[in-house]
Scaffold this motif. Structure first.
Motif, PDB file in Angstrom:
ATOM      1  N   LEU A 144      -2.714   0.330   2.964  1.00  0.00           N
ATOM      2  CA  LEU A 144      -1.308   0.676   2.727  1.00  0.00           C
ATOM      3  C   LEU A 144      -0.996   2.091   3.204  1.00  0.00           C
ATOM      4  N   ASN A 145      -1.865   3.023   2.890  1.00  0.00           N
ATOM      5  CA  ASN A 145      -1.661   4.416   3.281  1.00  0.00           C
ATOM      6  C   ASN A 145      -1.672   4.589   4.797  1.00  0.00           C
ATOM      7  N   GLY A 153      -0.431   2.401   6.808  1.00  0.00           N
ATOM      8  CA  GLY A 153       0.707   1.685   7.372  1.00  0.00           C
ATOM      9  C   GLY A 153       0.447   0.250   7.747  1.00  0.00           C
ATOM     10  N   ARG A 154      -0.596  -0.378   7.175  1.00  0.00           N
ATOM     11  CA  ARG A 154      -0.920  -1.763   7.542  1.00  0.00           C
ATOM     12  C   ARG A 154      -0.228  -2.796   6.652  1.00  0.00           C
ATOM     13  N   ASN A 155       0.502  -2.379   5.634  1.00  0.00           N
ATOM     14  CA  ASN A 155       1.305  -3.257   4.779  1.00  0.00           C
ATOM     15  C   ASN A 155       0.528  -4.468   4.273  1.00  0.00           C
ATOM     16  N   ASN A 173       0.464  -8.363  -4.824  1.00  0.00           N
ATOM     17  CA  ASN A 173       1.639  -8.307  -3.955  1.00  0.00           C
ATOM     18  C   ASN A 173       1.319  -9.104  -2.696  1.00  0.00           C
ATOM     19  N   PRO A 203       3.207  -9.600   0.670  1.00  0.00           N
ATOM     20  CA  PRO A 203       4.170  -9.547   1.758  1.00  0.00           C
ATOM     21  C   PRO A 203       3.675 -10.396   2.934  1.00  0.00           C
ATOM     22  N   SER A 210       1.929 -10.305   5.789  1.00  0.00           N
ATOM     23  CA  SER A 210       1.066  -9.299   6.392  1.00  0.00           C
ATOM     24  C   SER A 210      -0.124  -9.928   7.089  1.00  0.00           C
TER      25      SER A 210
END
Length: 460
Positions: free
Chosen positions: A130-131, A133-135, A152, A154, A156
């Motif tokens: 996440l940090n 930017g790979r969501n 979570n 998404p 992804s």
């Protein structure tokens, strides 16, 4: 065959069940659910997403037109809705099956497993993604402070999943992690646990072998190279294996380890890293996450930045308060090895003052006498070790039941005490602690609100 449109979740207010229910709703499906305990914040989260909730389990809660009934791991035979699904010959599935079909197929799934450390390691790995930017999607058993929620999903490329060896559902006794389509499987360590479903260590090793059997040839197993059981189950694995650890036999070696009161630093394959968590087990957790993140394509700089900014997990050496110079610390540890490592880390973090450890034998395994000797040994690292009466002792046959008084009496140096109730423990501890002492509460449950009661009592 018509497309399924309506899913009904039985046990919807569990963290994973609720998160998947919401993710299904966001995919455009009709979702309903029921649970015995419908209360905030999960009930608000579900209702705000437009999911109709029923409190309590009743056959009539299952909508007539429901296409698929998702039955949670906590649901047993005798549950009215489970029985109705069976009697009406409805299509019923487990949560891992739903995840596999709607969120994991075709994705890059990173499954973190092991007896200890899987919650922390999976939380670190999800935060690294996440940090950077790979969501990612994620499903984690604890509450990671950086992530805000335990699960979570998404849309992804990546998913990080805490891979539990516990069984899937009352109708599927395979381990949950066998459903997760791993590209990378991390195995932190393997010990005997879950005495309610496994008879011995060999059965546990078998299910971990089965996990590695479903890792593809273009994936990888990342295993603890210092753990004999991990080495054994990965010896003839059909997938590539990377051994990580402190020993010289490891493919990637952890070296130059240093501990400070609030952080640990180490080199991995010659590259320096640091994490704001004390203790050897957190070094190992961070190293395993770093190796997995590198396999996903994250750079050394991205990994280093993510480790440094990781804030930890609720109920993992979490300071709940300090009164008159006495700290009350909350920790989830309940297996003897986890207890020993938690005590070791607390001693490193708080080298002065007395360490009081209050341990509640609450899990299905620690309520059994299978670990009676090991518990006494691991608690000997504390200056004072206190055990209460067992919660819900009737759930374990008398002949198999742990005796907290025997454990306390067996703690080396006479440092063990058996004090029956939370109220009596609070009274005894508050009367004896002095400035600089640390009270560590180890439990995988609420333990009667003992943390707040200790802090209130210390205030006088």
């Amino acid at each position: 065959m018509p497309e399924k449109k309506h899913f009904h979740f039985v046990g919807v207010c569990g963290t994973a069940m609720g998160s998947v229910a919401v993710a299904m709703k966001r995919k455009g499906f009709t979702v309903t659910g029921s649970d015995a305990n419908v209360y905030p914040p999960m009930s608000d989260f579900l209702r705000n997403e437009g999911i109709e909730l029923s409190e309590g389990y009743r056959a009539e809660n299952i909508p007539v037109g429901a296409d698929e009934i998702v039955i949670g791991n906590a649901i047993s035979r005798g549950n009215e809705e489970a029985e109705a699904a069976l009697e009406r010959r409805l299509l019923y599935v487990s949560l891992p099956e739903v995840m596999k079909e709607y969120f994991l197929r075709g994705r890059r799934n990173y499954v973190v497993s092991g007896t200890h450390g899987k919650t922390t390691t999976s939380a670190i790995l999800a935060w690294l993604f996440l940090n950077a930017g790979r969501n990612p999607g994620w499903m984690i058993g604890g509450l990671p402070k950086n992530l805000g929620r335990g699960a979570n999903f998404p849309d992804s490329e990546f998913n990080v999943l805490e891979g539990d060896e516990y069984d899937t559902a009352f109708f599927d006794k395979r381990s949950k992690f066998l459903h997760y389509l791993p590209e990378v499987a991390v195995v932190n360590n393997i010990e005997f646990d879950h005495a309610d479903i496994y008879d011995n260590l060999d059965e546990i090793k078998l299910t971990f072998k089965r996990l590695l059997n479903v890792v593809p040839r273009n994936g990888r197993a990342v295993v603890n190279g210092d753990d004999a059981n991990c080495l054994e189950i990965s010896e003839n694995a059909p997938c590539p294996v990377t051994r990580v650890g402190l020993g010289g036999n490891c493919d990637l070696q952890i070296t130059n380890v240093k501990y400070e009161t609030d952080r640990s630093s180490f080199d991995l394959d010659g590259v320096p890293y640091s994490i704001r968590m004390p203790g050897e087990f957190n070094v190992r957790n961070a190293a395993m996450a770093a190796v997995a993140a590198k396999l996903a394509g994250l750079s050394v700089e991205e990994i280093r930045d993510g480790l440094e900014s990781f804030d930890g997990i609720a109920r993992r050496q979490e300071v709940r308060g300090e009164v008159r110079g006495v700290k009350v610390v909350d920790d989830f540890a309940h297996h003897p090895t986890a207890i020993r490592l938690a005590i070791q880390a607390l001693k490193q973090q708080y080298p002065t003052g007395k360490l009081w450890v209050i341990f509640e034998p609450r899990s299905n395994t620690t309520k059994r006498k299978v670990f009676q000797g090991e518990l006494a040994e691991c608690l000997a690292g504390a200056d004072v070790a206190i055990l209460p009466d067992l919660p819900d002792p009737e759930k374990v046959p008398l002949e198999d039941r742990l005796d907290p008084a025997v454990v306390a009496k067996s703690v080396e140096g006479g440092r063990g005490r058996h004090i029956a109730t939370v109220e009596e423990i609070v009274e005894a501890v508050a009367a004896e602690v002095v400035e600089g002492d640390v009270i560590a509460v180890l439990s995988n449950g609420g333990f009667g609100g003992i943390h707040g009661k200790l802090l209130d009592s210390l205030k006088g």
